[in-house]
Design a protein around this motif. Sequence first.
Motif, PDB file in Angstrom:
ATOM      1  N   ARG A 165       0.824  -1.203   0.000  1.00 20.95           N
ATOM      2  CA  ARG A 165       0.000   0.000   0.000  1.00 20.95           C
ATOM      3  C   ARG A 165       0.858   1.252   0.000  1.00 20.95           C
ATOM      4  O   ARG A 165       0.550   2.240  -0.653  1.00 20.95           O
ATOM      5  CB  ARG A 165      -0.944   0.010   1.210  1.00 20.95           C
ATOM      6  N   SER A 166       1.962   1.220   0.752  1.00 18.84           N
ATOM      7  CA  SER A 166       2.805   2.411   0.865  1.00 18.84           C
ATOM      8  C   SER A 166       3.461   2.768  -0.455  1.00 18.84           C
ATOM      9  O   SER A 166       3.543   3.934  -0.828  1.00 18.84           O
ATOM     10  CB  SER A 166       3.864   2.215   1.957  1.00 18.84           C
ATOM     11  N   GLY A 187       2.259   2.173  -3.239  1.00 20.47           N
ATOM     12  CA  GLY A 187       1.175   2.603  -4.123  1.00 20.47           C
ATOM     13  C   GLY A 187       0.597   3.942  -3.736  1.00 20.47           C
ATOM     14  O   GLY A 187      -0.414   4.366  -4.271  1.00 20.47           O
ATOM     15  N   GLY A 188       1.234   4.629  -2.774  1.00 19.87           N
ATOM     16  CA  GLY A 188       0.787   5.965  -2.406  1.00 19.87           C
ATOM     17  C   GLY A 188      -0.220   5.998  -1.285  1.00 19.87           C
ATOM     18  O   GLY A 188      -0.744   7.061  -0.952  1.00 19.87           O
ATOM     19  N   GLU A 189      -0.533   4.861  -0.672  1.00 19.62           N
ATOM     20  CA  GLU A 189      -1.495   4.805   0.415  1.00 19.62           C
ATOM     21  C   GLU A 189      -0.773   4.768   1.760  1.00 19.62           C
ATOM     22  O   GLU A 189       0.437   4.592   1.843  1.00 19.62           O
ATOM     23  CB  GLU A 189      -2.381   3.564   0.276  1.00 19.62           C
ATOM     24  N   GLN A 245      -5.895   5.060  -9.251  1.00 19.87           N
ATOM     25  CA  GLN A 245      -4.693   5.853  -9.073  1.00 19.87           C
ATOM     26  C   GLN A 245      -4.294   5.835  -7.598  1.00 19.87           C
ATOM     27  O   GLN A 245      -5.121   5.653  -6.708  1.00 19.87           O
ATOM     28  CB  GLN A 245      -4.923   7.286  -9.533  1.00 19.87           C
ATOM     29  N   SER A 246      -3.023   6.028  -7.336  1.00 24.23           N
ATOM     30  CA  SER A 246      -2.532   6.074  -5.965  1.00 24.23           C
ATOM     31  C   SER A 246      -3.222   7.189  -5.192  1.00 24.23           C
ATOM     32  O   SER A 246      -3.384   8.296  -5.691  1.00 24.23           O
ATOM     33  CB  SER A 246      -1.021   6.307  -5.965  1.00 24.23           C
ATOM     34  N   GLY A 247      -3.645   6.874  -3.989  1.00 20.75           N
ATOM     35  CA  GLY A 247      -4.326   7.850  -3.151  1.00 20.75           C
ATOM     36  C   GLY A 247      -5.819   7.895  -3.327  1.00 20.75           C
ATOM     37  O   GLY A 247      -6.508   8.607  -2.590  1.00 20.75           O
ATOM     38  N   THR A 305      -0.815  -3.838  -4.946  1.00 21.25           N
ATOM     39  CA  THR A 305      -0.142  -2.867  -5.787  1.00 21.25           C
ATOM     40  C   THR A 305       0.346  -3.556  -7.035  1.00 21.25           C
ATOM     41  O   THR A 305       1.043  -4.561  -6.962  1.00 21.25           O
ATOM     42  CB  THR A 305       1.046  -2.228  -5.040  1.00 21.25           C
ATOM     43  N   THR A 356       2.583   2.752 -17.267  1.00 19.97           N
ATOM     44  CA  THR A 356       1.919   3.543 -16.243  1.00 19.97           C
ATOM     45  C   THR A 356       1.691   4.977 -16.691  1.00 19.97           C
ATOM     46  O   THR A 356       2.533   5.599 -17.308  1.00 19.97           O
ATOM     47  CB  THR A 356       2.698   3.531 -14.917  1.00 19.97           C
ATOM     48  N   GLU A 393       2.885   9.592  -9.577  1.00 21.36           N
ATOM     49  CA  GLU A 393       2.763   8.618  -8.509  1.00 21.36           C
ATOM     50  C   GLU A 393       3.760   7.471  -8.648  1.00 21.36           C
ATOM     51  O   GLU A 393       3.752   6.552  -7.869  1.00 21.36           O
ATOM     52  CB  GLU A 393       1.344   8.017  -8.493  1.00 21.36           C
ATOM     53  N   LEU A 436      -3.117   0.821  -7.864  1.00 23.46           N
ATOM     54  CA  LEU A 436      -3.761   0.037  -6.823  1.00 23.46           C
ATOM     55  C   LEU A 436      -4.735  -0.943  -7.469  1.00 23.46           C
ATOM     56  O   LEU A 436      -5.518  -0.557  -8.338  1.00 23.46           O
ATOM     57  CB  LEU A 436      -4.531   0.945  -5.864  1.00 23.46           C
TER      58      LEU A 436
END
Length: 219
Positions: free
Chosen positions: A53-54, A56-58, A95-97, A110, A117, A122, A127
């Motif tokens: 997750r990290s 992937g921007g989360e 999209q990430s976030g 991810t 991409t 990002e 995701l």
Amino acid sequence: MRYEILHRPSFSMAHIELESGEAIKAETGAMVSMSSNIELQTETGGLLGAFKRSIGGESLFLNTFRAQGRGDVQLAPAYPGDVEVLETTEAIYAQSGAFMAGPEDVEIDTKLGGFKTFFAREGLFLLKIQSSGPVFLSSFGAIYSRELVNERFIVDTGHVVAFTEGLDFSVRKVGGLKSTFLSGEGLVAEFEGTGTVYMQSRSIDSFVGWLTPMLPSRS
């Protein structure tokens, strides 16, 4: 679980009602308010899941809101924009976030985007979200969708929020280098197949580009 999206489209907030024992997972920081009988737990979902997750921007962590008796929780994204609820058992690529919340069994993976991409700001990751219940996605600006049936559709990459399984995409520049620079346009994603594309009416990159010249320079 019952839900309603309030204050659309500029400052959307999800109002979610949970029966006793029901739970929903959400990004840390998404909670606006909740009933006193909602129990909150923060977890990583495993080191591997947190790591995926990290990148992937989360957030590394997810909050689980569990009702001890009937209760409700209110969730909202960190920035002005909309919230869309997707109810499908198909995989959702976002999209990430963009992920805000989902049921307890939601799986967030991810997927390496590689050269294809289009989320340039990002990095190389998308995701992949799968769930048996409603998934809450957030955007910058209002969310609108386009259903495709064996056709092609082009979207500026800064306006893509998510798309469903069944769609493939390729990325290309608009025109040559000179026209790309002068027009203010950049990369576009060309989707093909059958599925739904979810888009946001504003682009964070465009907003930052508009805002930056107005910021005071550092001395």
